[in-house]
Design an enzyme around this catalytic site. Structure first.
Site, PDB file in Angstrom:
ATOM      1  N   LYS A 206     -43.613  34.868  -4.998  1.00 30.55           N
ATOM      2  CA  LYS A 206     -42.262  34.279  -4.946  1.00 30.55           C
ATOM      3  C   LYS A 206     -42.168  33.776  -3.354  1.00 30.55           C
ATOM      4  CE  LYS A 206     -37.137  35.063  -4.628  1.00 30.55           C
ATOM      5  NZ  LYS A 206     -36.248  36.107  -4.935  1.00 30.55           N
ATOM      6  N   LYS A 261     -42.507  31.558  -8.711  1.00 26.14           N
ATOM      7  CA  LYS A 261     -41.241  30.957  -8.307  1.00 26.14           C
ATOM      8  C   LYS A 261     -41.170  30.220  -6.946  1.00 26.14           C
ATOM      9  CE  LYS A 261     -36.539  32.742  -7.445  1.00 26.14           C
ATOM     10  NZ  LYS A 261     -35.783  33.903  -7.233  1.00 26.14           N
TER      11      LYS A 261
HETATM   12  C1  PBG Z   1     -32.555  37.263  -5.344  1.00 25.79           C
HETATM   13  C2  PBG Z   1     -32.937  35.990  -6.384  1.00 25.79           C
HETATM   14  C3  PBG Z   1     -33.211  34.672  -5.474  1.00 25.79           C
HETATM   15  C4  PBG Z   1     -33.227  33.882  -6.805  1.00 25.79           C
HETATM   16  C5  PBG Z   1     -33.337  34.802  -7.864  1.00 25.79           C
HETATM   17  N1  PBG Z   1     -33.078  36.030  -7.500  1.00 25.79           N
HETATM   18  C6  PBG Z   1     -32.644  34.163  -4.334  1.00 25.79           C
HETATM   19  C7  PBG Z   1     -33.346  34.537  -3.181  1.00 25.79           C
HETATM   20  O1  PBG Z   1     -34.380  35.133  -3.178  1.00 25.79           O
HETATM   21  O2  PBG Z   1     -32.733  34.169  -2.040  1.00 25.79           O
HETATM   22  C8  PBG Z   1     -33.190  32.343  -6.602  1.00 25.79           C
HETATM   23  C9  PBG Z   1     -33.037  31.621  -7.926  1.00 25.79           C
HETATM   24  C10 PBG Z   1     -32.789  30.263  -8.149  1.00 25.79           C
HETATM   25  O3  PBG Z   1     -32.694  29.701  -7.055  1.00 25.79           O
HETATM   26  O4  PBG Z   1     -32.536  29.879  -9.084  1.00 25.79           O
HETATM   27  N2  PBG Z   1     -33.500  37.864  -4.667  1.00 25.79           N
END
Ligand code: PBG
Length: 340
Positions: A206, A261
């Site tokens: 991520k 992601k």
């Molecule tokens: C939380 C989380 C996030 C997303 C999914 N789980 C945001 C972040 O890490 O700040 C983002 C998903 C999206 O932008 O659609 N940890």
């Protein structure tokens, strides 16, 4: 041009690549990748407010749903054959705290939503995020001390958060926090409480992306995070070898599935991870990717429906087994309509 068997196809005019593109049936016949409803995971936002559906301006077409509205939409998703939904809670500010304690409340919004879906539907899987950001006053995914996110103390809380969600009936626990060691800690904790069949989908790679803005608007963590960023725990967009190391660690710690992601800007990462590990590999078309397509489509600059389909095919080509997308319901409806 030769392939690995030293075979050289005859050249033009014996070979005419356009022959196989002549008709719709021929194009379908030779298609190497297809998109089915089984490939889709639908993320949804639940809230505790009076209004059943509250539109999210930066995510056109997506609303925060009350639990009742969620149940209606889950029926639609199930009918369309979507295998899995991902539920994200919108926590009221009054329930947020520095340590995100509400995440451990067995009656919190996410647990109530999971129980409600489980009580009314049996045929759809439920996934929930493990991370503290919807619950913390600072909007970070972990415990903040002296301006630093503390890794090991956070693991204890995340494992308890996972257990809380498993007890509510969640099928897939998805740690999205990027702390080191969290998959192992969660697996151990779940197993010790007889949740050995609860699956773990690791947000293994991520990135610290700027594409999460609309999601942070949706769950209301944007004002809390303010100008802060998550670069000390999410990955640097410059790296891919590091993604392989992240995935290897998560698999060793017990991840059943892994995710990359964001999606579209990271197709090389999806491809490398799928070909290296051959694990169930998912990709998240994140909020910013979805919003870009919708915004351009709403302005009449792009054909949103066909671009969305093209984006999905790019994920399949790169090697993704399934795709998290806010457009899952509309894509599934389109696929079903074409089948008729
Ligand atoms: C939380 C989380 C996030 C997303 C999914 N789980 C945001 C972040 O890490 O700040 C983002 C998903 C999206 O932008 O659609 N940890």
């Amino acid at each position: 041009m030769t392939n690995s068997n030293n075979f050289s196809p005859p050249s033009y005019p014996t070979t005419r690549m356009r022959r196989n593109r002549l008709n719709d049936w021929n194009r379908r016949l030779v298609a190497e990748h297809t998109l089915g409803t089984d490939d889709l995971i639908w993320p949804v936002f639940v809230h505790d407010r009076e209004v059943p559906r509250e539109p999210i301006p930066s995510l056109p077409g997506v609303s925060r749903l009350s639990i009742e509205a969620l149940l209606e939409d889950v029926v639609k998703a199930e009918e369309l054959g979507i295998p899995l939904i991902a539920i994200f809670p919108v926590i009221e500010d009054s329930l947020k705290s520095p340590n995100g304690d509400e995440a451990l409340n067995p009656d919190n919004l996410i647990c109530r939503a999971v129980r409600a879906v489980k009580a009314t539907s049996s045929g759809i899987g439920i996934m929930t995020d493990v991370a503290l950001d919807p619950f913390t006053t600072h909007g970070h995914d972990g415990l903040l001390e002296n301006g630093h996110i503390e890794n090991d103390p956070t693991l204890e809380v995340l494992a308890q958060q996972a257990l809380n969600q498993a007890r509510a009936g969640c099928d897939i626990i998805a740690p999205s926090d990027m702390m080191d060691g969290r998959v192992g800690k969660i697996r151990e904790t779940l197993d010790s409480e007889n949740f050995e069949n609860t699956r773990i989908l690791a947000y293994a790679a991520k990135y610290a992306s700027s594409l999460y803005g609309p999601f942070r608007d949706a769950v209301g963590s944007a004002p809390n995070l303010g100008s802060g960023d998550k670069k000390t725990y999410q990955m640097n967009p410059a790296n891919t070898d590091e993604a392989l190391r992240e995935v290897a660690l998560d698999i060793n710690e017990g991840a059943d599935m892994v995710m990359i992601k964001p999606g579209l800007f990271y197709l090389d990462v999806v491809h490398r991870i799928k070909t290296t590990f051959k694990m169930p590999t998912f990709v998240y078309q994140v909020s910013g990717e979805y919003a870009m397509i919708k915004a351009a489509s709403d302005k009449g600059w792009l054909d949103g429906k066909s671009i969305m389909h093209e984006a999905m095919l790019s994920f399949k080509r790169a090697g993704a087994d399934a795709i998290l997308t806010y457009a899952a319901l509309e894509i599934a409806a389109k696929i079903r309509a074409q089948e008729k």
